[in-house]
Design an enzyme around this catalytic site. Sequence first.
Site, PDB file in Angstrom:
ATOM      1  N   GLY C  42       0.843  -1.191   0.000  1.00 40.96           N
ATOM      2  CA  GLY C  42       0.000   0.000   0.000  1.00 40.96           C
ATOM      3  C   GLY C  42       0.877   1.239   0.000  1.00 40.96           C
ATOM      4  O   GLY C  42       2.072   1.154  -0.263  1.00 40.96           O
ATOM      5  N   HIS C 266     -17.311   6.474  10.115  1.00 44.62           N
ATOM      6  CA  HIS C 266     -17.565   7.551   9.172  1.00 44.62           C
ATOM      7  C   HIS C 266     -19.069   7.728   9.044  1.00 44.62           C
ATOM      8  O   HIS C 266     -19.789   6.768   8.792  1.00 44.62           O
ATOM      9  CB  HIS C 266     -16.937   7.202   7.821  1.00 44.62           C
ATOM     10  CG  HIS C 266     -16.799   8.375   6.921  1.00 44.62           C
ATOM     11  ND1 HIS C 266     -17.882   8.986   6.347  1.00 44.62           N
ATOM     12  CD2 HIS C 266     -15.706   9.068   6.514  1.00 44.62           C
ATOM     13  CE1 HIS C 266     -17.445   9.994   5.608  1.00 44.62           C
ATOM     14  NE2 HIS C 266     -16.142  10.077   5.692  1.00 44.62           N
ATOM     15  N   SER C 284     -18.357  10.967   0.317  1.00 49.68           N
ATOM     16  CA  SER C 284     -17.546  12.054   0.879  1.00 49.68           C
ATOM     17  C   SER C 284     -18.336  12.881   1.893  1.00 49.68           C
ATOM     18  O   SER C 284     -19.510  13.170   1.716  1.00 49.68           O
ATOM     19  CB  SER C 284     -17.060  12.982  -0.233  1.00 49.68           C
ATOM     20  OG  SER C 284     -16.589  14.168   0.343  1.00 49.68           O
ATOM     21  N   ARG C 330     -17.197  13.893  12.851  1.00 55.58           N
ATOM     22  CA  ARG C 330     -17.575  12.529  12.456  1.00 55.58           C
ATOM     23  C   ARG C 330     -18.226  11.745  13.591  1.00 55.58           C
ATOM     24  O   ARG C 330     -19.330  11.220  13.456  1.00 55.58           O
ATOM     25  CB  ARG C 330     -16.342  11.770  11.983  1.00 55.58           C
ATOM     26  CG  ARG C 330     -15.863  12.207  10.624  1.00 55.58           C
ATOM     27  CD  ARG C 330     -14.652  11.407  10.175  1.00 55.58           C
ATOM     28  NE  ARG C 330     -14.232  11.842   8.835  1.00 55.58           N
ATOM     29  CZ  ARG C 330     -13.204  11.309   8.175  1.00 55.58           C
ATOM     30  NH1 ARG C 330     -12.498  10.322   8.716  1.00 55.58           N
ATOM     31  NH2 ARG C 330     -12.880  11.744   6.975  1.00 55.58           N
ATOM     32  N   GLU C 425      -1.280   2.293   8.352  1.00 58.18           N
ATOM     33  CA  GLU C 425      -2.430   2.079   9.246  1.00 58.18           C
ATOM     34  C   GLU C 425      -2.177   0.918  10.204  1.00 58.18           C
ATOM     35  O   GLU C 425      -2.820   0.811  11.259  1.00 58.18           O
ATOM     36  CB  GLU C 425      -3.695   1.826   8.409  1.00 58.18           C
ATOM     37  CG  GLU C 425      -4.976   1.862   9.225  1.00 58.18           C
ATOM     38  CD  GLU C 425      -6.240   1.801   8.380  1.00 58.18           C
ATOM     39  OE1 GLU C 425      -6.152   1.994   7.151  1.00 58.18           O
ATOM     40  OE2 GLU C 425      -7.310   1.564   8.961  1.00 58.18           O
TER      41      GLU C 425
HETATM   42  C1  LIG Z   1     -12.809   4.147   1.429  1.00 55.18           C
HETATM   43  C2  LIG Z   1     -11.648   4.798   2.106  1.00 55.18           C
HETATM   44  C3  LIG Z   1     -11.385   6.150   1.886  1.00 55.18           C
HETATM   45  C4  LIG Z   1     -10.299   6.776   2.500  1.00 55.18           C
HETATM   46  N1  LIG Z   1     -10.064   8.101   2.243  1.00 55.18           N
HETATM   47  C5  LIG Z   1      -8.976   8.681   2.794  1.00 55.18           C
HETATM   48  C6  LIG Z   1      -8.663  10.040   2.485  1.00 55.18           C
HETATM   49  O1  LIG Z   1      -9.374  10.680   1.719  1.00 55.18           O
HETATM   50  N2  LIG Z   1      -7.549  10.580   3.047  1.00 55.18           N
HETATM   51  C7  LIG Z   1      -6.747   9.871   3.881  1.00 55.18           C
HETATM   52  O2  LIG Z   1      -5.747  10.420   4.331  1.00 55.18           O
HETATM   53  N3  LIG Z   1      -7.021   8.588   4.201  1.00 55.18           N
HETATM   54  C8  LIG Z   1      -8.117   7.986   3.685  1.00 55.18           C
HETATM   55  N4  LIG Z   1      -8.399   6.676   3.995  1.00 55.18           N
HETATM   56  C9  LIG Z   1      -7.481   5.947   4.869  1.00 55.18           C
HETATM   57  C10 LIG Z   1      -6.265   5.502   4.069  1.00 55.18           C
HETATM   58  O3  LIG Z   1      -6.636   5.212   2.750  1.00 55.18           O
HETATM   59  C11 LIG Z   1      -5.615   4.235   4.632  1.00 55.18           C
HETATM   60  O4  LIG Z   1      -5.481   4.354   5.992  1.00 55.18           O
HETATM   61  C12 LIG Z   1      -4.219   4.021   4.061  1.00 55.18           C
HETATM   62  O5  LIG Z   1      -4.268   4.042   2.667  1.00 55.18           O
HETATM   63  C13 LIG Z   1      -3.636   2.702   4.507  1.00 55.18           C
HETATM   64  O6  LIG Z   1      -2.472   2.424   3.739  1.00 55.18           O
HETATM   65  P1  LIG Z   1      -1.541   1.208   4.128  1.00 55.18           P
HETATM   66  O7  LIG Z   1      -0.399   1.191   3.186  1.00 55.18           O
HETATM   67  O8  LIG Z   1      -1.213   1.304   5.580  1.00 55.18           O
HETATM   68  O9  LIG Z   1      -2.427  -0.094   3.972  1.00 55.18           O
HETATM   69  P2  LIG Z   1      -3.117  -0.659   2.649  1.00 55.18           P
HETATM   70  O10 LIG Z   1      -3.122   0.335   1.561  1.00 55.18           O
HETATM   71  O11 LIG Z   1      -4.415  -1.252   3.081  1.00 55.18           O
HETATM   72  O12 LIG Z   1      -2.158  -1.825   2.176  1.00 55.18           O
HETATM   73  C14 LIG Z   1      -2.126  -3.035   2.863  1.00 55.18           C
HETATM   74  C15 LIG Z   1      -1.164  -3.924   2.100  1.00 55.18           C
HETATM   75  O13 LIG Z   1      -0.797  -5.024   2.896  1.00 55.18           O
HETATM   76  C16 LIG Z   1      -0.979  -6.221   2.183  1.00 55.18           C
HETATM   77  N5  LIG Z   1      -1.328  -7.253   3.151  1.00 55.18           N
HETATM   78  C17 LIG Z   1      -2.253  -7.183   4.139  1.00 55.18           C
HETATM   79  N6  LIG Z   1      -2.226  -8.317   4.869  1.00 55.18           N
HETATM   80  C18 LIG Z   1      -1.277  -9.111   4.331  1.00 55.18           C
HETATM   81  C19 LIG Z   1      -0.774 -10.401   4.639  1.00 55.18           C
HETATM   82  N7  LIG Z   1      -1.239 -11.098   5.672  1.00 55.18           N
HETATM   83  N8  LIG Z   1       0.189 -10.912   3.860  1.00 55.18           N
HETATM   84  C20 LIG Z   1       0.697 -10.207   2.814  1.00 55.18           C
HETATM   85  N9  LIG Z   1       0.278  -8.984   2.494  1.00 55.18           N
HETATM   86  C21 LIG Z   1      -0.695  -8.449   3.248  1.00 55.18           C
HETATM   87  C22 LIG Z   1      -2.068  -5.940   1.183  1.00 55.18           C
HETATM   88  O14 LIG Z   1      -1.904  -6.805   0.092  1.00 55.18           O
HETATM   89  C23 LIG Z   1      -1.767  -4.510   0.829  1.00 55.18           C
HETATM   90  O15 LIG Z   1      -0.777  -4.490  -0.181  1.00 55.18           O
HETATM   91  C24 LIG Z   1      -9.477   6.040   3.380  1.00 55.18           C
HETATM   92  C25 LIG Z   1      -9.745   4.694   3.616  1.00 55.18           C
HETATM   93  C26 LIG Z   1     -10.818   4.061   2.992  1.00 55.18           C
HETATM   94  C27 LIG Z   1     -11.095   2.622   3.285  1.00 55.18           C
END
Ligand SMILES: Cc1cc2nc3c(=O)[nH]c(=O)nc-3n(C[C@H](O)[C@H](O)[C@H](O)COP(=O)(O)OP(=O)(O)OC[C@H]3O[C@@H](n4cnc5c(N)ncnc54)[C@H](O)[C@@H]3O)c2cc1C
Lengths: 225, 255, 637
Positions: C42, C266, C284, C330, C425
Amino acid sequence: MSTLAVGMDRTARFYQTPIGKKAVMAVTGVILFGFVVGHLLGNLQIYLGRETMDHYALTLRGMPALLWAVRAVLLLAVVLHITASIQLTNLKNAARPIGYVKKKDVQASWASRTMMWSGPIIAVFVVFHLLHLTWGTIHPHFRELHPYENMVAGFQAVPIAIFYIVAVCMLGLHLYHGLWSMFQSVGLNHPRYSPALKKFAVYASILLVLGFISIPIAVLTGAVS
Amino acid sequence: MNLTLHVWRQPNAAAKGRMVTYQAKDINPDMSFLEMLDVVNEGLINKGEEPIAFDNDCREGICGTCGFMINGIAHGPLPKTTVCQLHMRHFKDGDELYLEPWRARAFPVVKDLVVDRSAFDRIIANGGYISISAGSAQDGNNILVPKQFADRAMDSAQCIGCGACVAACPNASAALFTGAKIHHLAMLPQGQPERKKRAVRMVAQANTELFGSCTNIGECEAVCPKGIQLEVIAAMNRDFLRATWSERREPVASD
Amino acid sequence: MQLDPRVPSGPIEKAWDNYKFEMKLVNPANKRKYNIIVVGSGLAGASAAATMAELGYNVKCFCFQDSPRRAHSIAAQGGINAAKNYQNDGDSIFRLFYDTVKGGDFRAREPNVYRLAQISVNIIDQCVAQGVPFAREYGGTLANRSFGGAQVSRTFYARGQTGQQLLLGAYQALERQVDAGKVEMIPRTEMLDLVVIDGKARGIVTRNLITGKIESHIADAVVLGTGGYGNVYYLSTNAKGSNATAIWRAYKRGALFANPCFTQIHPTCIPVSGNYQSKLTLMSESLRNDGRIWVPKKQHDKRTPAEIPEAERDYYLERRYPSFGNLVPRDVASRNAKAVCDEGRGVGESGLGVYLDFSDAIQRLGKKTIEERYGNLFEMYERITGENPYELPMRIYPAIHYTMGGLWVDYQLMSTIPGLFVIGEANFSDHGANRLGASALMQGLSDGYFVLPYTIGNYLASTKLERIDTGLPEFRAAEMGVEQMTKTLLSIRGNRTVSSFHRELGKIVWEYCGMSRTAPGLEQAIEKIASLREEFWNNVNVLGNGEEMNQSLENAGRVADFFELAELMCRDALDRNESCGGHFREEYQTPEGEALRNDANYSYVAAWEYAGQNQTPVLHKEPLTFDYVHPSQRSYK
Ligand SMILES: Cc1cc2nc3c(=O)[nH]c(=O)nc-3n(C[C@H](O)[C@H](O)[C@H](O)COP(=O)(O)OP(=O)(O)OC[C@H]3O[C@@H](n4cnc5c(N)ncnc54)[C@H](O)[C@@H]3O)c2cc1C
Ligand code: HEM
Ligand code: HEM
Ligand code: SF4
Ligand code: F3S
Ligand code: FES
């Protein structure tokens, strides 16, 4: 590595890629299109009467160098065009070994999906056509350098006339897609001009077809005799 | 409503697959298409049959994971909509639906409706980026981008990499996908330095992945859930043709 | 255990600079001798993997989707914050820092938040340089919008797809390193255990989701960027695959889990339409600027909105919060929606929904203006519900959206297991008890591009790492454990599907550990979860085998972990006898029904230590001090 070699090498790699092949198709397509247009104009002189028509044939023969140059270019173009089209078709078949049980076309034009039918039919026609009106091999009463008579006599045989008409319609179909497609192939697409290009393709192919088929029809209806 | 599904079942890449018929009973029109399949699968499991495998993740139409053919149309009948966003209210009671995986040499079937699209990643890996390492960037506002260019870049950047364009193309060509990325980066000043090399490398890779060639049929554009335009294919062809002839050294050789 | 956040010396403005100066560096020539595992692709994972590869480390990156580009970051819509002050409206690093600490209801670590605000500006530069097509002004400069009630315009965006564009930027940077041979990308592979050797994280055990092959991978450091655990509620705005498995298995290997009960709800999501519902879609928040929220005054009023006269409508937010009206934060908006629905005044078939009505706005501003402002959202709503929001009021209901809790990390983003780093996250992060809009993207990229690449070097340079191989008993044991679990799940062959269990678990957690919580409720929940979990292990039905793609098997493993996590969430919520941010305990509210914090006793991070199967976990506390932003009570009356 010599510049020549680089050039060769580059050309080879260029042609290897589908886009390269497409560009070749487009360019040769234009050449062929150019010929067909010129040829149509030439043929339309039939309406100006026997003298003009035959005289035209004569003048062509009058300058063999040019004539053969043109023929050479045409031949090369046809060969390249056909080779490329065949290679692209092979690529296509290789790219989807297992087909769909059900497949719908959403917006593709029929013409675009039948290029590989219209094309070959044109090819066959051209061969027949050469034997018929250029060498006269299969023309019952062929007279060298008398295209007017040859045509009139030729088209009085209804099946032959019909074959001509069908073939020319195929050509029209081919160009309906081809004339637009070639611009896309060489990277000319602009929201402002593309719609106009599509129109041009449609009108050009329709006019071409009408122009060509008018001749056999004129003969059949006796308007020209 | 009730539907008849004809679904491609294939346990793994090696096995031979076939169409199998299932009944989807009392389906709620407010379900999404994937929720309908969830229900069918629950039924299968309870009957002791293995559920139908299909790829999906976000179910919001943005991750590009989902996708299969519904009655011969990639992502189904609704334009600009992925299967996860397609709802059952667009179908009629008693409809017969044929579900098939994307078909392309470059997209081998993994299981049932799931295919392997890693070829797309390899196309991006071959130049589908701007070479800038973390830390070496200048201030964002030092690079001015005219609004209309930023907007057009965004239009192409929206591609979700779902593969529907390939699935729908009679030549199984990846032209729309590849063109979208080339066009996105070509629209921006940041994308210029590597522009030619990018076009040549990405096109070459699509070629080695055994995608077909584009013959300007336009089915890709019609099924693309993000409305990517044929224009991007022309842009790709243009950049490629320019690059192959104008580069002083072999664009491919260098790198 | 002593929890040391290892915050560098000096004033907060200098802390990060001081750290960077004091830290040990890895000799450039030696970087290629280090192998780093990054789980997750991510925003956090992809940016970290790409950046460390750029520095010269050998990186292995894993994700469970078929491509790294599909991580759920892709779904983020609104935007990303940065203290650029391009709008000249008085923004600054300190203000962003201040807003974030306050927004987090004073449950975050100040120095981390300050660093986040500092780095925010570099993120935008990096993303622009990568070709992220941010919205622009006509003059070609970057455009900004104000977001989530912030008083300054500091949010950068790319239409409604900011997360997608930022992720594709990071993904392309990642693929560039794949091309350079510095990153080995391993998709469709799930991490199922962490391997700890003499106290240090030295590798992971994974399952190939196509072949079922279970494999060990060695590393000198392991990074988890595996996202949030919102799917513990079954219905959430997360992707179907989002899971807690990676962090949960790490927790079981000794990493502490911080603030599990801090989850964000939300207020404006599309309501559940039936029990087949598989996920919830976010709308939104900006909709609340022009929409009026109401429910019928009568209970179980089945009339259509049009048939309900003005006099019989209850615009409850405007009534209760005259000054803020429909724009309350929120958590407040969400709780009130739940309250009216619990009174039986909810709308829609399920009775779980409230109206968001634009008819006034349309009359006042005209349909055209509304279309310009919200056209794409209205379309999305109609596509999903089949109802036209220009004619009928929208129906909305709150949904789980983000999890502030996660694995505990120190200032270097390192967990309590040396060599195990947690980013994005997945860590308990910088958002305290409540995350502000547009801050998660910022945090994920800050961690990945600009923090971890430094701090991991410091760890490697200052740690002695022995040569190891996958033959070691620790690896064998971990592999055995994973194989065992797979076998068990496949052998139960009960008569309930995995999702039926997940759905039921979700209902429990949502009911008792969702928008508002009570001690008795939480105690009940803990029992219910335990017994459902019991049934799961005896009655779940997972068909097929472990040697090929088996999606029910994947889900079964994830749900099994959600059961245990759910219990920990309830314990944490039970322990925290106060209301703060996303955590609302009905026992602790002001007379007006607002969250009542208890700074005297609960100004700490609750970090839980695994104590073994069916043992109550041990609570450790990291005290929080606020030297720059002084705790105050929120009020929206
Ligand atoms: C609908 C929605 C809208 C949002 N809008 C906003 C916004 O407007 N602004 C903002 O700041 N934030 C927003 N957020 C929050 C934000 O998008 C997320 O908190 C953030 O993108 C998380 O990124 P990440 O890289 O930590 O995790 P993720 O992007 O969820 O990536 C997780 C990664 O881990 C991998 N993974 C997970 N478990 C395993 C496992 N067991 N083995 C191998 N791989 C695994 C997955 O394949 C993935 O590649 C939003 C969230 C959602 C759901
Ligand atoms: C006088 C005769 C012909 C003319 C004027 C002509 C013209 C054209 C033109 C302009 C194109 C579009 C090129 C492009 O899209 O880049 C085209 C495409 C094509 N032609 Fe022809 N052509 C002729 C004969 C043939 C023949 C004999 C064949 C048969 C083998 C053929 C097969 C094709 C095919 C398959 C295409 C589609 C390929 C593509 O679009 O990439 N053509 N033709
Ligand atoms: C009704 C339609 C047509 C008529 C009446 C016609 C007529 C003729 C005649 C009379 C000749 C002989 C000219 C001469 O020997 O002096 C000729 C030659 C030729 N025609 Fe046509 N033609 C028609 C359509 C076409 C089409 C559609 C094509 C190609 C797609 C074509 C390709 C040729 C070629 C290649 C030659 C040989 C030119 C040369 O001698 O080098 N013709 N045609
Ligand atoms: S171009 Fe359209 S159809 Fe093709 S992958 Fe991208 S989004 Fe999917
Ligand atoms: S459908 Fe295929 S042929 Fe080209 S225009 Fe689209 S890729
Ligand atoms: S599941 Fe993400 S696009 Fe359909």
